[in-house]
Scaffold this motif. Structure first.
Motif, PDB file in Angstrom:
ATOM      1  N   ARG A 258     -70.856  50.134  25.729  1.00  0.00           N
ATOM      2  CA  ARG A 258     -70.470  50.799  24.480  1.00  0.00           C
ATOM      3  C   ARG A 258     -69.032  50.432  24.112  1.00  0.00           C
ATOM      4  O   ARG A 258     -68.732  50.099  22.957  1.00  0.00           O
ATOM      5  CB  ARG A 258     -70.602  52.312  24.632  1.00  0.00           C
TER       6      ARG A 258
ATOM      7  N   LEU B 108     -67.990  48.257  20.724  1.00  0.00           N
ATOM      8  CA  LEU B 108     -67.081  48.776  19.703  1.00  0.00           C
ATOM      9  C   LEU B 108     -65.876  47.860  19.491  1.00  0.00           C
ATOM     10  O   LEU B 108     -65.482  47.579  18.359  1.00  0.00           O
ATOM     11  CB  LEU B 108     -66.599  50.174  20.098  1.00  0.00           C
TER      12      LEU B 108
ATOM     13  N   GLU C  25     -66.824  44.589  17.764  1.00  0.00           N
ATOM     14  CA  GLU C  25     -67.054  44.789  16.333  1.00  0.00           C
ATOM     15  C   GLU C  25     -65.734  44.880  15.579  1.00  0.00           C
ATOM     16  O   GLU C  25     -65.572  44.273  14.523  1.00  0.00           O
ATOM     17  CB  GLU C  25     -67.888  46.069  16.142  1.00  0.00           C
ATOM     18  N   TYR C  26     -64.776  45.617  16.120  1.00  0.00           N
ATOM     19  CA  TYR C  26     -63.458  45.690  15.501  1.00  0.00           C
ATOM     20  C   TYR C  26     -62.832  44.299  15.430  1.00  0.00           C
ATOM     21  O   TYR C  26     -62.317  43.883  14.398  1.00  0.00           O
ATOM     22  CB  TYR C  26     -62.536  46.631  16.297  1.00  0.00           C
TER      23      TYR C  26
ATOM     24  N   ASP D 145     -65.117  59.625  21.619  1.00  0.00           N
ATOM     25  CA  ASP D 145     -66.214  59.164  20.766  1.00  0.00           C
ATOM     26  C   ASP D 145     -65.871  57.764  20.231  1.00  0.00           C
ATOM     27  O   ASP D 145     -64.772  57.252  20.450  1.00  0.00           O
ATOM     28  CB  ASP D 145     -66.523  60.156  19.644  1.00  0.00           C
ATOM     29  N   ASN D 146     -66.816  57.161  19.535  1.00  0.00           N
ATOM     30  CA  ASN D 146     -66.668  55.771  19.093  1.00  0.00           C
ATOM     31  C   ASN D 146     -65.453  55.555  18.196  1.00  0.00           C
ATOM     32  O   ASN D 146     -64.713  54.587  18.362  1.00  0.00           O
ATOM     33  CB  ASN D 146     -67.928  55.317  18.368  1.00  0.00           C
ATOM     34  N   GLN D 147     -65.245  56.450  17.257  1.00  0.00           N
ATOM     35  CA  GLN D 147     -64.135  56.286  16.315  1.00  0.00           C
ATOM     36  C   GLN D 147     -62.791  56.356  17.033  1.00  0.00           C
ATOM     37  O   GLN D 147     -61.873  55.591  16.714  1.00  0.00           O
ATOM     38  CB  GLN D 147     -64.221  57.356  15.229  1.00  0.00           C
ATOM     39  N   GLN D 148     -62.666  57.222  18.009  1.00  0.00           N
ATOM     40  CA  GLN D 148     -61.408  57.340  18.744  1.00  0.00           C
ATOM     41  C   GLN D 148     -61.104  56.068  19.534  1.00  0.00           C
ATOM     42  O   GLN D 148     -59.950  55.637  19.594  1.00  0.00           O
ATOM     43  CB  GLN D 148     -61.471  58.533  19.695  1.00  0.00           C
TER      44      GLN D 148
ATOM     45  N   VAL E 255     -62.029  52.998  18.794  1.00  0.00           N
ATOM     46  CA  VAL E 255     -61.624  51.963  17.834  1.00  0.00           C
ATOM     47  C   VAL E 255     -60.196  52.217  17.346  1.00  0.00           C
ATOM     48  O   VAL E 255     -59.401  51.279  17.235  1.00  0.00           O
ATOM     49  CB  VAL E 255     -62.621  51.896  16.656  1.00  0.00           C
ATOM     50  N   GLU E 256     -59.853  53.470  17.074  1.00  0.00           N
ATOM     51  CA  GLU E 256     -58.494  53.788  16.605  1.00  0.00           C
ATOM     52  C   GLU E 256     -57.443  53.469  17.669  1.00  0.00           C
ATOM     53  O   GLU E 256     -56.379  52.935  17.352  1.00  0.00           O
ATOM     54  CB  GLU E 256     -58.415  55.267  16.223  1.00  0.00           C
TER      55      GLU E 256
ATOM     56  N   ASP F 152     -57.015  49.724  17.840  1.00  0.00           N
ATOM     57  CA  ASP F 152     -56.263  49.263  16.673  1.00  0.00           C
ATOM     58  C   ASP F 152     -54.763  49.510  16.860  1.00  0.00           C
ATOM     59  O   ASP F 152     -53.943  48.623  16.613  1.00  0.00           O
ATOM     60  CB  ASP F 152     -56.766  49.970  15.412  1.00  0.00           C
TER      61      ASP F 152
END
Length: 118
Positions: free
Chosen positions: A64, A68, A71-72, A97-100, A102-103, A106
């Motif tokens: 996972r 992620l 993809e970013y 979670d997935n969004q965290q 990726v953030e 970044d």
């Protein structure tokens, strides 16, 4: 036209590539992820993973994280300078979670890029 693919040339694959990055690296870290990087002599950025089973025990969790981050990277590859990145995960990353995830990746990328320019 810009292509958003993730071909073999954008990956760190060989032990030589990984050792090259680890030798004189610039690091940026959080409690969840450490990003190791080094400028390369190519015209594009590359990405590699070093996620230990000891840190992230379950394969689906390691996959996972990789999915992620890939993809970013795929969507932002044209904005990144010619730097090799290696992502290393720590055990509490499974609670995010997935969004965290990726953030955090970044923010670490942006920190590395500013360190490289200095």
């Amino acid at each position: 036209m810009i292509k958003f693919t993730y071909p073999r040339e954008l990956r760190l694959l060989t032990p030589f590539d990984f050792n090259y990055v680890f030798q004189e690296s610039i690091r940026a870290g959080s409690p969840f992820i450490t990003l190791v990087s080094r400028k390369n002599n190519l015209t594009h950025a590359r990405l590699g993973f070093a996620i230990a089973k000891k840190q992230v025990k379950r394969a689906h969790e390691r996959n996972r994280i990789k999915r992620l981050v890939k993809e970013y990277f795929r969507y932002h590859q044209h904005q990144l300078p010619n730097i090799d990145f290696i992502l290393m995960a720590k055990s509490p990353v499974t609670d995010l979670d997935n969004q965290q995830i990726v953030e955090i990746f970044d923010k670490l990328c942006q920190r590395i890029i500013t360190k490289q320019k200095i």
